[in-house]
Motif scaffolding. Structure first.
Motif, PDB file in Angstrom:
ATOM      1  N   UNK A  89       0.833  -1.207   0.000  1.00 13.49           N
ATOM      2  CA  UNK A  89       0.000   0.000   0.000  1.00 13.49           C
ATOM      3  C   UNK A  89       0.863   1.251   0.000  1.00 13.49           C
ATOM      4  N   UNK A  90       1.967   1.232   0.756  1.00  6.62           N
ATOM      5  CA  UNK A  90       2.864   2.374   0.737  1.00  6.62           C
ATOM      6  C   UNK A  90       3.465   2.608  -0.630  1.00  6.62           C
ATOM      7  N   UNK A  91       3.859   1.540  -1.301  1.00  8.43           N
ATOM      8  CA  UNK A  91       4.427   1.662  -2.643  1.00  8.43           C
ATOM      9  C   UNK A  91       3.370   2.130  -3.639  1.00  8.43           C
ATOM     10  N   UNK A  92       2.149   1.637  -3.479  1.00 10.45           N
ATOM     11  CA  UNK A  92       1.077   2.062  -4.374  1.00 10.45           C
ATOM     12  C   UNK A  92       0.785   3.554  -4.207  1.00 10.45           C
ATOM     13  N   UNK A  93       0.914   4.048  -2.977  1.00  9.60           N
ATOM     14  CA  UNK A  93       0.735   5.476  -2.756  1.00  9.60           C
ATOM     15  C   UNK A  93       1.762   6.315  -3.491  1.00  9.60           C
ATOM     16  N   UNK A  94       2.994   5.814  -3.592  1.00  9.22           N
ATOM     17  CA  UNK A  94       4.024   6.533  -4.334  1.00  9.22           C
ATOM     18  C   UNK A  94       3.657   6.662  -5.809  1.00  9.22           C
ATOM     19  N   UNK A  95       2.927   5.661  -6.332  1.00 12.36           N
ATOM     20  CA  UNK A  95       2.596   5.640  -7.756  1.00 12.36           C
ATOM     21  C   UNK A  95       1.322   6.425  -8.047  1.00 12.36           C
ATOM     22  N   UNK A 216       8.246   7.312 -10.658  1.00 12.36           N
ATOM     23  CA  UNK A 216       7.279   6.324 -11.112  1.00 12.36           C
ATOM     24  C   UNK A 216       7.762   4.906 -10.859  1.00 12.36           C
ATOM     25  N   UNK A 217       7.860   4.505  -9.600  1.00 13.23           N
ATOM     26  CA  UNK A 217       8.344   3.154  -9.284  1.00 13.23           C
ATOM     27  C   UNK A 217       7.397   2.090  -9.818  1.00 13.23           C
ATOM     28  N   UNK A 218       7.863   0.843  -9.913  1.00 14.85           N
ATOM     29  CA  UNK A 218       7.007  -0.235 -10.432  1.00 14.85           C
ATOM     30  C   UNK A 218       5.879  -0.572  -9.467  1.00 14.85           C
ATOM     31  N   UNK A 219       4.851  -1.192 -10.007  1.00 17.97           N
ATOM     32  CA  UNK A 219       3.723  -1.598  -9.180  1.00 17.97           C
ATOM     33  C   UNK A 219       4.166  -2.609  -8.121  1.00 17.97           C
ATOM     34  N   UNK A 220       3.578  -2.548  -6.928  1.00 21.05           N
ATOM     35  CA  UNK A 220       3.950  -3.504  -5.876  1.00 21.05           C
ATOM     36  C   UNK A 220       3.525  -4.919  -6.236  1.00 21.05           C
ATOM     37  N   UNK A 221       4.137  -5.863  -5.547  1.00 25.47           N
ATOM     38  CA  UNK A 221       3.945  -7.277  -5.836  1.00 25.47           C
ATOM     39  C   UNK A 221       2.655  -7.783  -5.207  1.00 25.47           C
ATOM     40  N   UNK A 222       1.574  -7.775  -5.974  1.00 26.00           N
ATOM     41  CA  UNK A 222       0.298  -8.254  -5.469  1.00 26.00           C
ATOM     42  C   UNK A 222       0.291  -9.748  -5.206  1.00 26.00           C
ATOM     43  N   UNK A 223       0.975 -10.509  -6.064  1.00 23.34           N
ATOM     44  CA  UNK A 223       1.045 -11.959  -5.852  1.00 23.34           C
ATOM     45  C   UNK A 223       1.804 -12.269  -4.571  1.00 23.34           C
ATOM     46  N   UNK A 224       2.870 -11.521  -4.304  1.00 28.62           N
ATOM     47  CA  UNK A 224       3.614 -11.712  -3.062  1.00 28.62           C
ATOM     48  C   UNK A 224       2.750 -11.453  -1.845  1.00 28.62           C
ATOM     49  N   UNK A 225       1.921 -10.401  -1.913  1.00 27.00           N
ATOM     50  CA  UNK A 225       1.014 -10.108  -0.790  1.00 27.00           C
ATOM     51  C   UNK A 225       0.024 -11.244  -0.587  1.00 27.00           C
ATOM     52  N   UNK A 226      -0.477 -11.809  -1.696  1.00 28.54           N
ATOM     53  CA  UNK A 226      -1.404 -12.933  -1.597  1.00 28.54           C
ATOM     54  C   UNK A 226      -0.718 -14.159  -0.988  1.00 28.54           C
ATOM     55  N   UNK A 227       0.532 -14.399  -1.371  1.00 27.68           N
ATOM     56  CA  UNK A 227       1.282 -15.504  -0.787  1.00 27.68           C
ATOM     57  C   UNK A 227       1.442 -15.320   0.724  1.00 27.68           C
ATOM     58  N   UNK A 228       1.728 -14.086   1.139  1.00 28.44           N
ATOM     59  CA  UNK A 228       1.907 -13.821   2.567  1.00 28.44           C
ATOM     60  C   UNK A 228       0.606 -14.035   3.328  1.00 28.44           C
ATOM     61  N   UNK A 229      -0.497 -13.513   2.811  1.00 29.13           N
ATOM     62  CA  UNK A 229      -1.800 -13.696   3.462  1.00 29.13           C
ATOM     63  C   UNK A 229      -2.122 -15.174   3.624  1.00 29.13           C
ATOM     64  N   UNK A 230      -1.922 -15.930   2.544  1.00 34.41           N
ATOM     65  CA  UNK A 230      -2.276 -17.350   2.577  1.00 34.41           C
ATOM     66  C   UNK A 230      -1.375 -18.118   3.528  1.00 34.41           C
ATOM     67  N   UNK A 268      10.311 -15.017  -4.548  1.00 31.18           N
ATOM     68  CA  UNK A 268       9.721 -13.962  -5.370  1.00 31.18           C
ATOM     69  C   UNK A 268      10.216 -12.577  -4.949  1.00 31.18           C
ATOM     70  N   UNK A 269      10.386 -12.384  -3.643  1.00 28.25           N
ATOM     71  CA  UNK A 269      10.843 -11.087  -3.148  1.00 28.25           C
ATOM     72  C   UNK A 269      12.271 -10.785  -3.602  1.00 28.25           C
ATOM     73  N   UNK A 270      13.055 -11.813  -3.838  1.00 25.62           N
ATOM     74  CA  UNK A 270      14.421 -11.590  -4.323  1.00 25.62           C
ATOM     75  C   UNK A 270      14.439 -11.089  -5.764  1.00 25.62           C
ATOM     76  N   UNK A 271      13.382 -11.411  -6.530  1.00 26.60           N
ATOM     77  CA  UNK A 271      13.389 -11.089  -7.957  1.00 26.60           C
ATOM     78  C   UNK A 271      12.545  -9.862  -8.301  1.00 26.60           C
ATOM     79  N   UNK A 272      11.499  -9.615  -7.519  1.00 28.29           N
ATOM     80  CA  UNK A 272      10.545  -8.574  -7.886  1.00 28.29           C
ATOM     81  C   UNK A 272      11.140  -7.186  -7.658  1.00 28.29           C
ATOM     82  N   UNK A 273      10.767  -6.253  -8.536  1.00 27.42           N
ATOM     83  CA  UNK A 273      11.287  -4.893  -8.426  1.00 27.42           C
ATOM     84  C   UNK A 273      10.661  -4.124  -7.266  1.00 27.42           C
ATOM     85  N   UNK A 274       9.450  -4.501  -6.860  1.00 21.95           N
ATOM     86  CA  UNK A 274       8.782  -3.839  -5.725  1.00 21.95           C
ATOM     87  C   UNK A 274       8.216  -4.917  -4.810  1.00 21.95           C
ATOM     88  N   UNK A 275       9.083  -5.657  -4.102  1.00 23.03           N
ATOM     89  CA  UNK A 275       8.633  -6.813  -3.337  1.00 23.03           C
ATOM     90  C   UNK A 275       7.903  -6.424  -2.062  1.00 23.03           C
TER      91      UNK A 275
END
Length: 499
Positions: A89-95, A216-230, A268-275
């Motif tokens: 959410x913090x990263x999304x606010x930057x965008x 204009x940073x890249x979009x945050x990792x939504x799949x990573x957030x879903x992995x964490x929730x699950x 995934x966090x090691x590879x994603x631009x906005x983990x």
């Protein structure tokens, strides 16, 4: 958030020539008004955690056949979603714009509060709490991202300290306010959020500027957030349902899948631009150790809060209001000692201060085992335990944040605070789940022994937390140790004190 972070911790490399010129963001209201709007928002989201805990017995009574394990999801659903969405959410606010995401978070939190107040079933209430948690996750990082650029650089460090102190104020207010509102109806603990949130939303468009990261940073990792929730949800489910499932293959399956998903998140966090979690800060030893300590301590603290509420109302037969008032001295002691802990940590190092606080909290757990029985003895036994435990909380919590951020580069400050908050929320979730697993369904003859077992678990958790934090001795502002990413010459600490 990265662009904001560079502003959050001023650096000097030569003789002071006075404060640099400061251009406030277009549309920003007076600094006091900006802080007031954001402070109220953070206060509401923090208060909600503590006010719901004290009301759990009343909520449970409102839903037939609800067990303690069922009720734990009212707390954990909020905490899991909050933890997973905090950094994205913090990263999304930057965008998209910090004010836009902040306002959307407040709308979600307000709608979630209204749905909680009107919940016709426990499942509906848990779903509404998920919406509340998502809203709080959007509000928390963007509030800091809107506050700091609206203040002169020389006032930002003090603002971070004041922003952090709102948690202690929310904690101190929660038990008594929750008990008072629950006397009317548990629905009021959620209804009270609505008018306060409306005030925040009105102030948002009146006083807060719109701020974006021009890079204009890249979009945050939504799949990573879903992995964490699950992953956290499955681990929590395994713990909570362990006793009723007889710790069979279903529990093992929950833990196994959670472990696989956690490994996937790490990869995934090691590879994603906005983990969801940036490995550049996890590799900093002080950050890793303090985050581990914070998670363990938060788990013990959350278990203690829930355990005290259930014990006072279920065993000593206090009303919810009486229980709320009985618990209030602990958070008050935490709020009193937190400012001193921050300053002391800057003098002698956060490891010693945080470790001492964790051990004081552990001493309160031992006191519970030794002193508390079936017959009420508040003034002679329970109150001294609360005062000592609350002092430990006040010493420990600021030290965790200082230890985590002291060795991070200025450009990683806000990211580090967000990541550590995520770890604390995960620790709180698993701590509540472990408490429920140990508690089970005790009888009148076994209840004291079972509650004692939960205290021994808390003691083990905080002792490990103290040991993990102990090696962090370097004071903020001193030269970094080899292998850390801290920049030398950082002369302004989180409490605004120059070094």
């Amino acid at each position: 958030m990265a662009n904001l972070d560079a502003q959050a911790s001023p650096i000097t490399t030569g003789p002071s020539v006075g404060p640099p010129p400061f251009d406030r963001p277009p549309g920003a209201g007076p600094p006091g008004a900006v802080f007031a709007v954001l402070a109220l928002a953070v206060f509401i989201s923090t208060l909600d955690v503590f006010i719901v805990s004290i009301a759990l017995p009343a909520i449970q009574a409102g839903f037939e056949h609800a067990t303690v394990a069922d009720m734990s999801w009212v707390l954990n659903a909020y905490a899991i979603v909050f933890a997973a969405l905090l950094v994205p959410a913090g990263k999304l606010g930057d965008i998209l714009g910090r004010r836009r995401v902040f306002a959307a978070g407040m709308v979600a939190f307000t709608l979630g509060s209204a749905l909680c107040a009107a919940a016709p079933s426990l499942g509906f209430l848990v779903a509404a709490r998920i919406l509340q948690g998502a809203g709080a996750a959007a509000v928390t990082p963007t509030s800091l991202g809107l506050l700091l650029p609206s203040l002169p650089p020389q006032r930002r460090a003090a603002a971070i300290g004041a922003w952090s102190a709102l948690g202690a104020i929310g904690a101190a207010s929660g038990p008594s306010l929750g008990g008072l509102l629950t006397q009317l109806s548990w629905h009021w603990i959620f209804t009270i959020n609505i008018p306060l949130a409306v005030i925040v939303l009105a102030g948002t468009y009146r006083f807060l500027p719109e701020i974006r990261d021009p890079a204009r940073p890249p979009l945050p990792d939504g799949i990573g957030a879903l992995l964490l929730v699950t992953a956290v949800s499955l681990a929590t489910l395994g713990l909570v349902q362990g006793p009723s499932w007889s710790w069979d293959g279903r529990v093992i399956g929950c833990f196994a899948v959670a472990a696989v998903l956690t490994a996937g998140l790490a990869a995934r966090s090691r590879r994603h631009l906005a983990p969801v979690l940036e490995w550049s800060i996890v590799r900093v030893p002080a950050f890793a150790l303090s985050s581990l300590s914070g998670a363990l301590f938060s788990g013990a603290f959350s278990a203690m809060l829930l355990g005290n509420v259930l014990f006072l109302t279920g065993i000593w037969h206090y009303t919810v209001l009486e229980a709320g008032l009985a618990l209030t001295p602990g958070p008050i002691m935490a709020a009193v000692f937190a400012p001193f802990a921050g300053k002391l940590a800057h003098r002698i190092g956060p490891g010693l201060v945080g470790g001492a606080g964790a051990l004081l909290f552990g001493a309160a757990a031992v006191m519970w085992v030794m002193l508390i029985g079936l017959e009420p003895a508040y003034w002679s036994r329970f109150l001294p335990m609360m005062l000592i435990g609350g002092t430990g909380v006040g010493l420990a919590l600021p030290a965790f944040t200082i230890a985590a951020t002291a060795t991070l580069a200025p450009a990683k400050l806000s990211t580090g605070i967000g990541a550590q908050t995520m770890f604390r929320q995960i620790g709180s979730t698993l701590g509540v789940a472990a408490f429920v697993a140990v508690l089970g369904t005790p009888t009148r003859s076994t209840v004291i022994g079972v509650y004692a077992d939960t205290r021994w678990l808390m003691l083990a958790s905080v002792v490990v937390a103290a040991l993990a934090l102990a090696p962090i001795r370097r004071r903020p502002g001193s030269p970094p140790t080899p292998g850390t990413t801290a920049a030398p010459n950082t002369v302004r600490s989180l409490d605004g004190e120059q070094r």
